[in-house]
Design a protein around this motif. Structure first.
Motif, PDB file in Angstrom:
ATOM      1  N   TRP A  60      40.182  31.182  46.365  1.00 52.49           N
ATOM      2  CA  TRP A  60      41.017  31.847  45.354  1.00 52.49           C
ATOM      3  C   TRP A  60      42.259  31.002  45.086  1.00 52.49           C
ATOM      4  O   TRP A  60      42.614  30.749  43.932  1.00 52.49           O
ATOM      5  N   TYR A  61      42.917  30.564  46.151  1.00 51.51           N
ATOM      6  CA  TYR A  61      44.112  29.747  45.972  1.00 51.51           C
ATOM      7  C   TYR A  61      43.784  28.372  45.397  1.00 51.51           C
ATOM      8  O   TYR A  61      44.579  27.815  44.632  1.00 51.51           O
ATOM      9  N   GLU A  62      42.647  27.825  45.747  1.00 52.26           N
ATOM     10  CA  GLU A  62      42.268  26.523  45.194  1.00 52.26           C
ATOM     11  C   GLU A  62      41.970  26.611  43.698  1.00 52.26           C
ATOM     12  O   GLU A  62      41.999  25.591  43.000  1.00 52.26           O
ATOM     13  N   ASN A  63      41.705  27.819  43.209  1.00 54.02           N
ATOM     14  CA  ASN A  63      41.460  28.043  41.777  1.00 54.02           C
ATOM     15  C   ASN A  63      42.551  28.907  41.159  1.00 54.02           C
ATOM     16  O   ASN A  63      42.311  29.642  40.198  1.00 54.02           O
ATOM     17  N   LEU A  64      43.751  28.803  41.691  1.00 55.15           N
ATOM     18  CA  LEU A  64      44.869  29.654  41.273  1.00 55.15           C
ATOM     19  C   LEU A  64      45.115  29.677  39.762  1.00 55.15           C
ATOM     20  O   LEU A  64      45.345  30.757  39.199  1.00 55.15           O
ATOM     21  N   PRO A  65      45.085  28.535  39.033  1.00 51.40           N
ATOM     22  CA  PRO A  65      45.384  28.593  37.590  1.00 51.40           C
ATOM     23  C   PRO A  65      44.507  29.570  36.820  1.00 51.40           C
ATOM     24  O   PRO A  65      44.905  30.053  35.754  1.00 51.40           O
ATOM     25  N   ARG A  66      43.327  29.866  37.345  1.00 52.36           N
ATOM     26  CA  ARG A  66      42.412  30.814  36.685  1.00 52.36           C
ATOM     27  C   ARG A  66      43.049  32.187  36.520  1.00 52.36           C
ATOM     28  O   ARG A  66      42.682  32.937  35.595  1.00 52.36           O
ATOM     29  N   TYR A  67      44.015  32.528  37.379  1.00 51.35           N
ATOM     30  CA  TYR A  67      44.575  33.876  37.398  1.00 51.35           C
ATOM     31  C   TYR A  67      46.017  33.947  36.887  1.00 51.35           C
ATOM     32  O   TYR A  67      46.567  35.041  36.763  1.00 51.35           O
ATOM     33  N   MET A  68      46.620  32.806  36.577  1.00 51.39           N
ATOM     34  CA  MET A  68      48.057  32.811  36.343  1.00 51.39           C
ATOM     35  C   MET A  68      48.464  33.180  34.927  1.00 51.39           C
ATOM     36  O   MET A  68      49.660  33.335  34.648  1.00 51.39           O
ATOM     37  N   ASP A  69      47.516  33.333  34.001  1.00 50.57           N
ATOM     38  CA  ASP A  69      47.862  33.812  32.664  1.00 50.57           C
ATOM     39  C   ASP A  69      47.839  35.335  32.577  1.00 50.57           C
ATOM     40  O   ASP A  69      48.202  35.904  31.535  1.00 50.57           O
ATOM     41  N   LEU A  70      47.427  36.002  33.637  1.00 52.47           N
ATOM     42  CA  LEU A  70      47.460  37.467  33.670  1.00 52.47           C
ATOM     43  C   LEU A  70      48.900  37.958  33.797  1.00 52.47           C
ATOM     44  O   LEU A  70      49.759  37.248  34.319  1.00 52.47           O
ATOM     45  N   PRO A  71      49.183  39.191  33.362  1.00 54.50           N
ATOM     46  CA  PRO A  71      50.487  39.779  33.678  1.00 54.50           C
ATOM     47  C   PRO A  71      50.680  39.794  35.193  1.00 54.50           C
ATOM     48  O   PRO A  71      49.707  39.947  35.949  1.00 54.50           O
ATOM     49  N   PRO A  72      51.922  39.632  35.677  1.00 57.65           N
ATOM     50  CA  PRO A  72      52.144  39.498  37.121  1.00 57.65           C
ATOM     51  C   PRO A  72      51.551  40.619  37.963  1.00 57.65           C
ATOM     52  O   PRO A  72      50.998  40.359  39.033  1.00 57.65           O
ATOM     53  N   GLU A  73      51.627  41.867  37.475  1.00 59.69           N
ATOM     54  CA  GLU A  73      51.091  42.955  38.293  1.00 59.69           C
ATOM     55  C   GLU A  73      49.572  42.878  38.411  1.00 59.69           C
ATOM     56  O   GLU A  73      48.987  43.249  39.434  1.00 59.69           O
ATOM     57  N   GLN A  74      48.906  42.373  37.358  1.00 62.71           N
ATOM     58  CA  GLN A  74      47.463  42.203  37.423  1.00 62.71           C
ATOM     59  C   GLN A  74      47.080  41.030  38.333  1.00 62.71           C
ATOM     60  O   GLN A  74      46.124  41.106  39.111  1.00 62.71           O
ATOM     61  N   MET A  75      47.843  39.923  38.228  1.00 59.46           N
ATOM     62  CA  MET A  75      47.584  38.787  39.116  1.00 59.46           C
ATOM     63  C   MET A  75      47.744  39.197  40.574  1.00 59.46           C
ATOM     64  O   MET A  75      46.925  38.850  41.421  1.00 59.46           O
TER      65      MET A  75
END
Length: 404
Positions: free
Chosen positions: A338-353
């Motif tokens: 998950w951390y190695e693919n972190l950019p995949r999740y960083m465009d979500l709103p912070p609470e969703q991320m």
């Protein structure tokens, strides 16, 4: 039995306590290559379930560990400059040095012989001569395991991301994360308290970010200053503490996940990091090592030095722990990915991320678009809450109808 424990970490010390309590006639010696009070790392984390197991194993040491621990329930995430908080289960932190001191004191009080600054070179060392049982608790680089490497079938997998283990004078009252975007990619930090004076901070980033920021060659002092600047809103002006390496580069690592096929060879048995490691991002390393000690002590209960009986006990221990470790090892592997693919999740709103950070152990998450996964997970959570409400209301409505 005469028992030699090589390695004075939490697992080796705790096993010596358990075995001495089972049979005070055991002659137990613990050999630790480092000086007393010398250890790596800052604090360790664990959850309430471990305390229950420790109380069953040895109430006295469990009480000492609990009294020396700090507790939190909230999780805090800073994403870019936005803060979000999630409520969660109670977690605990304790200084690694403090835990080792408590376990060593308890072991010594029970009659265990503790020998510090006493390295054991290998299975033929004179300290091990005449021992009925040799416990290899000498860590991930175990000399005792490597003496029979083919038999144990050790396998290593090295993670992609560099990380560094630091301390700080900021005392966190929640398990905290900070994710910062730089011109070279994302860098992030996990932080948690372990005493009234100190906290642990683990900083991680992708290889391109590490080299792009110059962290691979930067002297430790400059490295800490840059990280303090990047995570200023998390640290509130407090300093980061490293290893006092001066002009030398800071000690960044890549995590090595260890698995072993066979956990014993003759009278020698593997324990803790000598047998397995799990990625630090699930915070389970110390817990799993202590659970190894509990399982090994249980397997040895009532055993004497008879080789056949000992072999059966050690075989059962290894089989049991390998099976019990499967969920944790799977969770750790998915967490690291998950951390190695972190950019995949960083465009979500912070609470969703942050919500998906809590779901990083899911084997489905890497294959489902993050926004869709979040919506489905929230919907499923609401449905489960409704089902629980119906189960609670059902008998009460039936009683009310019956009275009417």
């Amino acid at each position: 039995m005469k028992i030699a424990v090589v390695g004075g970490g939490p697992a080796g010390l705790y096993l010596s306590i358990l075995l001495k309590r089972q049979d005070p006639a055991h002659e137990i010696s613990v050999y630790e290559r480092n000086a007393a009070g010398s250890t790596y790392g800052w604090g360790v984390t664990y959850w309430a379930g471990l305390l229950d197991k420790l109380r069953a194993g040895d109430p006295e040491s469990a009480a000492a560990v609990a009294d020396a621990s700090v507790t939190w329930t909230d999780g805090l995430a800073i994403v870019r400059d936005q803060r979000t908080v999630h409520r969660g289960d109670a977690g605990h932190g304790i200084g690694r040095r403090r835990m080792l001191g408590l376990l060593a004191d308890r072991a010594a009080a029970l009659g265990v012989e503790l020998a510090y600054e006493h390295p054991v070179a290998g299975p033929d060392a004179p300290e091990l001569a005449g021992a009925d049982l040799v416990v290899a608790a000498d860590g991930v680089h175990s000399a005792l395991r490597e003496a029979h490497a083919d038999h144990h079938g050790a396998s290593f997998a090295t993670g992609r991301n560099p990380y560094i283990w630091l301390g700080t004078t900021k005392v966190f009252d929640s398990f905290s994360f900070a994710f910062k975007e730089t011109g070279h990619g994302w860098i992030w930090c996990y932080a948690y308290g372990f005493s009234g004076e100190r906290s642990t901070c683990v900083v991680e980033c992708a290889p391109g970010t590490w080299t792009g920021l110059g962290l691979d060659t930067m002297p430790e002092g400059d490295c800490l200053a840059l990280l303090e600047k990047l995570f200023h809103d998390l640290l509130d002006g407090h300093e980061l503490i490293g290893r006092d390496r001066g002009a030398e580069p800071a000690r960044w690592l890549r995590f090595r996940t260890l698995t072993t096929r066979t956990w014993h060879h003759g009278r020698t048995v593997l324990l803790g990091d000598a047998a397995h490691t799990t990625h630090y991002s699930i915070g389970a390393g110390t817990t799993l090592a202590l659970e190894d000690a509990l399982a090994l002590a249980d397997a040895l209960r009532g055993r004497r030095g008879d080789p056949a009986a000992l072999d059966a006990a050690l075989t059962a221990y290894g089989r049991r722990r390998r099976a019990e470790l499967v969920p944790a090892q799977s969770a750790a592997r998915l967490s690291a990915q998950w951390y190695e693919n972190l950019p995949r999740y960083m465009d979500l709103p912070p609470e969703q991320m942050f919500a998906l950070l809590g779901q990083r152990h899911s084997p489905l998450l890497p294959y489902v678009p993050p926004q869709l996964y979040y919506r489905v997970d929230r919907a499923a959570g609401r449905l489960e809450a409704l089902r629980r409400l119906k189960r609670w209301l059902g008998p009460r409505v039936a009683k009310a109808v019956h009275r009417a």
